[in-house]
Design a protein around this motif. Sequence first.
Motif, PDB file in Angstrom:
ATOM      1  N   ASP A  95      -9.305   3.235  -0.986  1.00 36.36           N
ATOM      2  CA  ASP A  95      -9.206   3.055   0.448  1.00 36.36           C
ATOM      3  C   ASP A  95     -10.471   2.577   1.229  1.00 36.36           C
ATOM      4  O   ASP A  95     -10.424   1.866   2.079  1.00 36.36           O
ATOM      5  N   THR A  96     -11.500   2.735   0.565  1.00 33.49           N
ATOM      6  CA  THR A  96     -12.737   2.165   1.190  1.00 33.49           C
ATOM      7  C   THR A  96     -13.344   1.094   0.523  1.00 33.49           C
ATOM      8  O   THR A  96     -13.625   0.176   1.676  1.00 33.49           O
ATOM      9  N   LYS A 112      -9.123   8.293  -4.593  1.00 30.81           N
ATOM     10  CA  LYS A 112      -8.542   7.637  -3.325  1.00 30.81           C
ATOM     11  C   LYS A 112      -9.568   6.802  -2.457  1.00 30.81           C
ATOM     12  O   LYS A 112      -9.051   5.961  -1.933  1.00 30.81           O
ATOM     13  N   GLN A 113     -10.697   7.418  -2.494  1.00 29.59           N
ATOM     14  CA  GLN A 113     -11.637   6.486  -1.203  1.00 29.59           C
ATOM     15  C   GLN A 113     -12.096   5.287  -2.228  1.00 29.59           C
ATOM     16  O   GLN A 113     -12.763   4.586  -1.637  1.00 29.59           O
ATOM     17  N   ASP A 154      -0.998   8.234  -5.438  1.00 34.01           N
ATOM     18  CA  ASP A 154      -1.680   9.227  -4.589  1.00 34.01           C
ATOM     19  C   ASP A 154      -1.994  10.524  -5.311  1.00 34.01           C
ATOM     20  O   ASP A 154      -3.250  11.235  -5.270  1.00 34.01           O
ATOM     21  N   GLY A 181     -10.293  -0.647   2.764  1.00 32.72           N
ATOM     22  CA  GLY A 181     -11.165  -0.383   4.011  1.00 32.72           C
ATOM     23  C   GLY A 181     -11.875  -1.531   4.437  1.00 32.72           C
ATOM     24  O   GLY A 181     -13.011  -1.343   5.069  1.00 32.72           O
ATOM     25  N   ASN A 190       0.921   3.496  -3.194  1.00 29.78           N
ATOM     26  CA  ASN A 190       0.300   4.975  -2.990  1.00 29.78           C
ATOM     27  C   ASN A 190       1.278   6.121  -3.301  1.00 29.78           C
ATOM     28  O   ASN A 190       0.969   7.272  -3.712  1.00 29.78           O
ATOM     29  N   GLN A 240       0.835  -1.005   0.007  1.00 32.53           N
ATOM     30  CA  GLN A 240      -0.028  -0.003   0.083  1.00 32.53           C
ATOM     31  C   GLN A 240       0.729   1.292   0.109  1.00 32.53           C
ATOM     32  O   GLN A 240       0.671   2.188  -0.829  1.00 32.53           O
ATOM     33  N   TRP A 286      -9.127   5.761   7.693  1.00 31.46           N
ATOM     34  CA  TRP A 286      -8.595   4.436   6.955  1.00 31.46           C
ATOM     35  C   TRP A 286      -9.119   3.307   8.155  1.00 31.46           C
ATOM     36  O   TRP A 286      -9.507   2.218   8.047  1.00 31.46           O
TER      37      TRP A 286
END
Length: 432
Positions: A281-282, A277-278, A251, A286, A247, A243, A374
């Motif tokens: 990440d999500t 990004k989400q 990013d 996530g 990233n 990650q 996160w």
Amino acid sequence: MNKFMSVLEDILLPIADKLNNNRYLTALRNGFMVALPLIIFGSIFVVIANFPFLDQVLSPEAFEAYKAALDPASAATLSIMGLFVIIGIGYKMVEQRGGEAIYGGVVALSSFLVLTPQILEDTAGVIPTSALGAQGMFLGIFTAFISAELYHFFVRKNLTIKMPAGVPDAVSRSFSALIPITLTLTAFLVIRILFSFTSFETVQNFIYTLIQQPLTALGSGLPATIIAVLLIQVFWFFGLHGQIIINSVFDPIWYSLNDQNLAAFKAGEELPNIVTKQFIDTFIVGIGGSGMTLAVIIAIFVVTKSRQLRELGNLGGPAGIFNVNEPIIFGLPIIMNPLILIPWLLAPVVVAIVTYFAMDIGFAPKPAGLIVPWTTPALLSGYLATGNKIMGAVMQLINIGIVFVIWLPFLKLLDNQYYGEEQKAQEAQKAE
């Protein structure tokens, strides 16, 4: 399998090592970490300002006043996030070289502002916040790198003012930085003047046209996303923090896409991007951490008999809820374990594809550009990241099911192996 893993190791480990130890990527990663608390703060208040049904509970005037009262929280953080990243990169670049890090941060910021054109309004120069946010991110990153290197170069050449003994330390350091900062800012002023004679007119237009726009278009597509997700998994398989490595490269692109969605969300317009990004990440990381191992923990409790795996589930379960999965990665283990290589690589890629098309056809909402911490548990993070939409949580639940199904046969295989070893150990103890 062993030959395949050996080839992967020979090819990827040197690349990962270079990426992980590259001072520019390290400074870039750390620069984003400097900005992260401020970005999360702004995102929290955007969520609060857009709670569902508030516009129906409050009168139009009260609702507008409510949003206006909370808007400064995002305006002072999310809207100018590029400034914080620039300061962080400049600071970390000079800190790595053992210099006065604070001057690296301020010279990076000032160099960026020198290059940033102002709009004349009522005889006053105004810098639009769009130039200070994710839109100006690429220029800010390049500027921070170059300005920090120039500043360090001039310091290393001893182009400094030496104050006599007895002068306060703060004053001495300030004068010592004067010439390096002056020369660095002068160089950027010359760059600005030279670009004013080109067809691009500004450095911003040059960076956006030739670099940012093509990279953003590439990074917003599904193929590049699949490659990024797959590389994260491969690096982790060999014990490297995938990650962090990926990233560092993606990013700037993902945050730029995030910012576009946030602007559209706040304006009540259609969200332009799926991959942000989400999105990563999500809807992928996530859900229990890299590799989406929350579903693996659930599967451990549902189908396994091995005491070793069930104890691992007890240990990793509480941490996995908050997307910390080192107990699973090192305890299962995942690293260098050929039995789980296929689900480890396959599950996140399948989830990325399914989620992308679910958002593309409107089944699930796109990420609204809000940065959710996160460590936020799955389902809640999906709800918040999509602007308080329940289908964001539903999409995460579907993703958990996908990972569960993909992992199930391989986890049962691993369970049979561990359970058989435990049975043999028990029989040996009884024989004694």
